[in-house]
Motif scaffolding. Structure first.
Motif: not given
Length: 313
Positions: A90-91, A166-169, A158-162, A68-69
């Motif tokens: 990606m989201n 997209p990397v954490l998502l 959504l929490f991790w994307a916030l 993703a990164a």
């Protein structure tokens, strides 16, 4: 509004509009292929599976996040517009509101075709054995899955994307896929999947509790019993082997005034679980539709929070 949050809102809207088209090769399938490959390779060599479990978990999550990164870095070189489009896509692929709703409503429709068709349909979305489920058990299984996946497939991504785009998502999606494939407590997976299960529990810890609170609020919005949802959530949130699953399931059970949980068969063996909620009435087909309304209501409330963060930070 912050760039990343605008892309997250765009991805959410794409999911509501398009869901997961069958023609699109979903990235989760690539993650699943790697997990299957790595698991076989690790099992083929001697040594402790519990130690190898950490390698399986770590490598899967690292590869997902690194990929993703890398994609985002390449898009950044192309400019802000390609980067925004890429982030939104990606989201979109990491959120599963419409897909979960579609699968649940498919179970409701299949009940009109008979119990055999319904058992086959519900097997697409649950891990338990479905061959002997009654109509009410099929309905309850669907409601439980919708409630659980409101956390796993909506609020957690959504929490991790916030927090990390997209990397954490996609790091979370990798952990979630690991848990769904190897995070079981039976003899086959207990050692190779323990670290994946623990990581999934940790990543869902805050989102699960947030989901339950949002689902309580959503119950008021969709004209279900929000007060009872909150009461049952407070009472029964620990009635599950997982530290997270019962939070949203309890809120859903309370909102619907039905009882979930209990003993079910997995891989041919009964697994005893506590019940969640009160059996105020039998579960009925319309409860599937009601659980989908809770799913959408919870997702919208979560996006309202995210939008507010974007506007005021």
């Amino acid at each position: 509004m912050r760039f990343g949050i605008a892309a997250l809102i765009a991805g959410f809207l794409l999911d509501l509009l398009l869901g997961d088209p069958e023609w699109l090769y979903h990235p989760v399938r690539l993650i699943g292929k790697y997990i299957s490959f790595a698991e076989k390779r690790l099992r083929s060599h001697g040594g402790s599976l519990r130690k190898k479990a950490v390698l399986l978990t770590g490598s899967t999550v690292f590869l997902a996040m690194a990929s993703a990164a890398l994609i985002l870095w390449l898009l950044h070189l192309a400019g802000r517009i390609p980067l925004f489009i890429g982030m939104a896509l990606m989201n979109w692929m990491g959120i599963a509101v419409r897909c979960m709703a579609k699968e649940a409503m498919g179970v409701e429709r299949s009940l009109d075709r008979g119990i055999v068709a319904a058992r086959k349909q519900v097997a697409r979305i649950v891990g338990r054995d479905t061959g002997r489920l009654s109509e009410e058990e099929i309905i309850k299984a669907t409601v439980e899955t919708v409630a659980e996946n409101t956390t796993d497939g909506v609020v957690s991504p959504l929490f991790w994307a916030l927090l990390g785009g997209p990397v954490l998502l996609w790091g979370f999606k990798a952990a979630s896929t690991l848990d769904s494939m190897v995070g079981y407590m039976d003899e086959k997976y207990r050692d190779i999947g323990w670290s994946s299960a623990k990581l999934d529990d940790a990543l869902n810890y805050i989102p699960a509790r947030l989901t339950a609170l949002l689902m309580t609020g959503a119950a008021f919005l969709v004209k279900l019993d929000g007060r009872n949802a909150f009461r049952i959530m407070c009472r029964d949130h620990a009635n599950h082997r997982s530290p997270n699953c019962a939070w949203s399931e309890a809120a859903a059970a309370g909102a619907l005034h039905i009882q979930l949980g209990g003993t079910h068969e997995y891989f041919g063996k009964p697994v005893v679980k506590p019940t969640i909620g009160d059996a105020d009435r039998p579960a009925e087909r319309r409860d599937i539709r009601r659980s989908v309304s809770l799913l959408y209501g919870t997702a919208i409330l979560m996006m309202a929070i995210i939008t507010a963060v974007g506007l005021f930070t």
